[in-house]
Design a protein around this motif. Structure first.
Motif, mmCIF file in Angstrom:
data_model
loop_
_atom_site.group_PDB
_atom_site.id
_atom_site.type_symbol
_atom_site.label_atom_id
_atom_site.label_comp_id
_atom_site.label_asym_id
_atom_site.label_seq_id
_atom_site.Cartn_x
_atom_site.Cartn_y
_atom_site.Cartn_z
ATOM 1 N N LYS A 231 0.898 -1.222 -0.032
ATOM 2 C CA LYS A 231 0.096 -0.107 0.005
ATOM 3 C C LYS A 231 0.858 1.231 -0.003
ATOM 4 O O LYS A 231 1.776 1.473 0.810
ATOM 5 C CB LYS A 231 -1.089 0.166 1.329
ATOM 6 N N GLY A 232 0.666 2.336 -0.823
ATOM 7 C CA GLY A 232 1.275 3.469 -0.894
ATOM 8 C C GLY A 232 2.476 3.557 -1.499
ATOM 9 O O GLY A 232 3.228 4.357 -1.981
ATOM 10 N N VAL A 233 2.889 2.450 -2.285
ATOM 11 C CA VAL A 233 4.160 2.391 -2.928
ATOM 12 C C VAL A 233 3.919 2.399 -4.608
ATOM 13 O O VAL A 233 3.135 1.879 -5.262
ATOM 14 C CB VAL A 233 4.933 0.822 -2.998
ATOM 15 N N THR A 234 4.822 3.184 -5.038
ATOM 16 C CA THR A 234 4.585 3.333 -6.630
ATOM 17 C C THR A 234 6.076 3.285 -7.196
ATOM 18 O O THR A 234 7.119 4.166 -6.828
ATOM 19 C CB THR A 234 4.042 4.870 -7.061
ATOM 20 N N LEU A 235 6.294 2.325 -7.941
ATOM 21 C CA LEU A 235 7.320 1.896 -8.905
ATOM 22 C C LEU A 235 7.637 3.162 -9.921
ATOM 23 O O LEU A 235 6.467 3.467 -10.661
ATOM 24 C CB LEU A 235 7.443 0.700 -9.513
ATOM 25 N N ILE A 236 8.616 3.651 -10.134
ATOM 26 C CA ILE A 236 8.781 4.820 -11.115
ATOM 27 C C ILE A 236 9.968 4.134 -11.973
ATOM 28 O O ILE A 236 11.183 3.864 -11.793
ATOM 29 C CB ILE A 236 9.119 6.000 -10.578
ATOM 30 N N TYR A 237 9.458 3.422 -12.989
ATOM 31 C CA TYR A 237 10.319 2.730 -14.077
ATOM 32 C C TYR A 237 11.284 3.596 -14.835
ATOM 33 O O TYR A 237 11.173 4.669 -14.915
ATOM 34 C CB TYR A 237 9.426 2.058 -15.185
ATOM 35 N N GLY A 238 12.418 2.851 -15.269
ATOM 36 C CA GLY A 238 13.710 3.601 -15.877
ATOM 37 C C GLY A 238 13.213 4.281 -17.256
ATOM 38 O O GLY A 238 14.160 5.347 -17.286
ATOM 39 N N HIS A 239 12.578 3.911 -18.121
ATOM 40 C CA HIS A 239 12.316 4.318 -19.323
ATOM 41 C C HIS A 239 10.899 4.305 -19.729
ATOM 42 O O HIS A 239 10.905 3.627 -21.025
ATOM 43 C CB HIS A 239 13.438 3.797 -20.252
ATOM 44 N N ASP A 240 9.946 4.305 -19.228
ATOM 45 C CA ASP A 240 8.590 4.104 -19.386
ATOM 46 C C ASP A 240 7.828 5.263 -20.015
ATOM 47 O O ASP A 240 7.547 6.483 -19.297
ATOM 48 C CB ASP A 240 7.872 3.616 -18.221
ATOM 49 N N ALA A 241 7.928 5.370 -21.323
ATOM 50 C CA ALA A 241 7.306 6.678 -21.805
ATOM 51 C C ALA A 241 5.818 6.825 -21.494
ATOM 52 O O ALA A 241 5.558 8.122 -21.385
ATOM 53 C CB ALA A 241 7.439 6.383 -23.538
ATOM 54 N N GLU A 242 5.218 5.835 -21.456
ATOM 55 C CA GLU A 242 3.769 6.208 -20.993
ATOM 56 C C GLU A 242 3.550 6.670 -19.567
ATOM 57 O O GLU A 242 2.818 7.548 -19.481
ATOM 58 C CB GLU A 242 2.683 4.772 -21.170
ATOM 59 N N GLN A 243 4.226 6.029 -18.676
ATOM 60 C CA GLN A 243 4.291 6.585 -17.282
ATOM 61 C C GLN A 243 4.845 8.094 -17.144
ATOM 62 O O GLN A 243 4.378 8.879 -16.461
ATOM 63 C CB GLN A 243 5.286 5.490 -16.159
ATOM 64 N N TRP A 244 5.892 8.001 -18.007
ATOM 65 C CA TRP A 244 6.473 9.567 -17.951
ATOM 66 C C TRP A 244 5.599 10.751 -18.179
ATOM 67 O O TRP A 244 5.566 11.776 -17.953
ATOM 68 C CB TRP A 244 7.778 9.388 -19.034
ATOM 69 N N GLN A 245 4.697 10.279 -19.330
ATOM 70 C CA GLN A 245 3.609 11.221 -19.611
ATOM 71 C C GLN A 245 2.637 11.613 -18.559
ATOM 72 O O GLN A 245 1.971 12.791 -18.432
ATOM 73 C CB GLN A 245 2.754 10.847 -20.886
ATOM 74 N N GLN A 246 2.433 10.567 -17.457
ATOM 75 C CA GLN A 246 1.706 10.674 -16.455
ATOM 76 C C GLN A 246 1.943 11.492 -15.079
ATOM 77 O O GLN A 246 1.215 11.888 -14.373
ATOM 78 C CB GLN A 246 1.055 9.401 -16.208
ATOM 79 N N ILE A 247 3.316 11.576 -14.957
ATOM 80 C CA ILE A 247 3.818 12.039 -13.889
ATOM 81 C C ILE A 247 4.307 13.545 -13.915
ATOM 82 O O ILE A 247 4.617 13.986 -15.280
ATOM 83 C CB ILE A 247 4.993 11.306 -13.242
ATOM 84 N N ALA A 248 4.149 14.467 -12.883
ATOM 85 C CA ALA A 248 4.477 15.780 -13.083
ATOM 86 C C ALA A 248 5.997 16.042 -13.127
ATOM 87 O O ALA A 248 6.768 14.849 -12.689
ATOM 88 C CB ALA A 248 4.217 16.427 -11.764
ATOM 89 N N HIS A 249 6.639 16.880 -13.937
ATOM 90 C CA HIS A 249 7.838 17.133 -14.187
ATOM 91 C C HIS A 249 8.184 18.440 -13.643
ATOM 92 O O HIS A 249 7.604 19.373 -13.698
ATOM 93 C CB HIS A 249 8.085 17.312 -15.850
ATOM 94 N N ALA A 250 9.460 18.563 -13.223
ATOM 95 C CA ALA A 250 9.919 19.993 -12.814
ATOM 96 C C ALA A 250 9.559 20.906 -13.548
ATOM 97 O O ALA A 250 9.695 20.936 -14.938
ATOM 98 C CB ALA A 250 11.449 19.875 -12.584
ATOM 99 N N PRO A 251 9.295 22.245 -12.983
ATOM 100 C CA PRO A 251 9.352 22.720 -11.756
ATOM 101 C C PRO A 251 8.217 22.093 -10.921
ATOM 102 O O PRO A 251 8.387 22.341 -9.633
ATOM 103 C CB PRO A 251 9.562 24.186 -11.919
ATOM 104 N N GLU A 252 7.168 21.380 -11.316
ATOM 105 C CA GLU A 252 6.166 21.091 -10.519
ATOM 106 C C GLU A 252 6.855 19.655 -9.833
ATOM 107 O O GLU A 252 7.494 18.814 -10.317
ATOM 108 C CB GLU A 252 4.988 20.562 -11.449
ATOM 109 N N PRO A 253 6.399 19.512 -8.502
ATOM 110 C CA PRO A 253 6.950 18.242 -7.849
ATOM 111 C C PRO A 253 6.104 17.048 -8.153
ATOM 112 O O PRO A 253 4.993 17.002 -8.317
ATOM 113 C CB PRO A 253 6.628 18.636 -6.244
ATOM 114 N N MET A 254 6.719 15.716 -7.934
ATOM 115 C CA MET A 254 5.868 14.783 -7.770
ATOM 116 C C MET A 254 5.218 14.563 -6.703
ATOM 117 O O MET A 254 4.091 13.888 -6.842
ATOM 118 C CB MET A 254 6.941 13.496 -8.242
ATOM 119 N N ALA A 255 5.583 15.214 -5.512
ATOM 120 C CA ALA A 255 5.087 14.892 -4.544
ATOM 121 C C ALA A 255 5.469 15.955 -3.515
ATOM 122 O O ALA A 255 6.605 16.611 -3.603
ATOM 123 C CB ALA A 255 5.375 13.672 -3.578
#
Length: 255
Positions: A231-255
């Motif tokens: 519970k609460g764990v998210t893997l951030i994969y090394g080179h996942d183009a789909e996941q990369w589009q879904q997460i916030a990028h700097a200067p916005e924080p992921m968390a």
């Protein structure tokens, strides 16, 4: 409070078959090259430093003919770790620690820009890189930097917030990083222990040339799979183009 930021260090285009051996030849894929900044009350930590800036302007000179042949750099000039840190008002000298997942060109290319940081690398990775049969390019990592080797897990600040996790297989001393950004929010930056979600879900290994030890890599995948079920764990994969589009990028924080 711990913050985490995803830094865009460009993109690589190559044959899909390198990641997914069952793919037909001639099918290209493009993946992100990320770095991550972790802001802890006791220091600012980088996980990987991405491609060297010169790889954009002269990939053959920087990467060599063999690498440049297989991997085409698709990056804008500001897609490097130095310019990405600037988005957050930071300079290289603000970084206290650098954690290299491993010594491949797209994960340690900008190491030399951080002479004031302490670098944490698994002992087996350093030993392999310095060995007579090493295939990693020394100009990416072999600089007069403050390298500290570790063996196994390491709780960087002693509070469970930033923990190095050995995940060998892709290379002899590959490591991932666990970041606790909240009571029920844990990111695990897996580097090349697992390129994409599909690799984890289908238990896929890349081409043999990208695997130091297949059994060890499968063991690391199995460990990461168990972590992902918590519970609460998210893997951030090394080179996942789909996941990369879904997460916030700097200067916005992921968390």
């Amino acid at each position: 409070m711990v913050g985490i930021y995803a830094l865009c260090c460009g993109y690589l285009e190559f044959e899909r078959k390198l990641f997914f051996p069952e793919s037909e030849r001639g099918t290209a894929m493009t993946v992100p090259v990320p770095s991550y900044l972790i802001v802890h009350p006791r220091g600012k930590v980088l996980f990987d430093t991405g491609l060297h800036c010169d790889a954009v302007t002269d990939p053959v000179a920087r990467l060599g003919e063999r690498i440049a042949k297989y991997y085409r750099v698709r990056s804008r000039r500001n897609e490097n770790v130095i310019d990405q840190l600037a988005l957050l008002g930071l300079r290289a000298e603000d970084i206290s620690h650098v954690i290299n997942s491993h010594f491949h060109f797209d994960h340690c290319g900008c190491n030399a820009f951080f002479p004031r940081a302490q670098f944490l690398v698994q002992h087996d990775e350093m030993q392999s890189a310095r060995g007579a049969e090493s295939t990693v390019d020394r100009k990416d990592w072999d600089h007069p930097l403050d390298y500290r080797t570790v063996s196994g897990e390491r709780d960087l600040f002693g509070d469970g917030a930033v923990v190095l996790l050995p995940t060998p297989g892709h290379t002899a001393g590959h490591q991932s990083l666990s970041v606790r950004a909240g009571a029920q929010l844990q990111f695990v930056l897996v580097g090349d222990a697992c390129y994409t979600r599909e690799h984890l879900e289908r238990d896929i290994l890349p081409v043999a040339a990208a695997v130091w030890n297949a059994a060890a890599m499968r063991d690391s995948l199995a460990m990461l799979r168990k972590l992902s079920e918590r519970k609460g764990v998210t893997l951030i994969y090394g080179h996942d183009a789909e996941q990369w589009q879904q997460i916030a990028h700097a200067p916005e924080p992921m968390a």
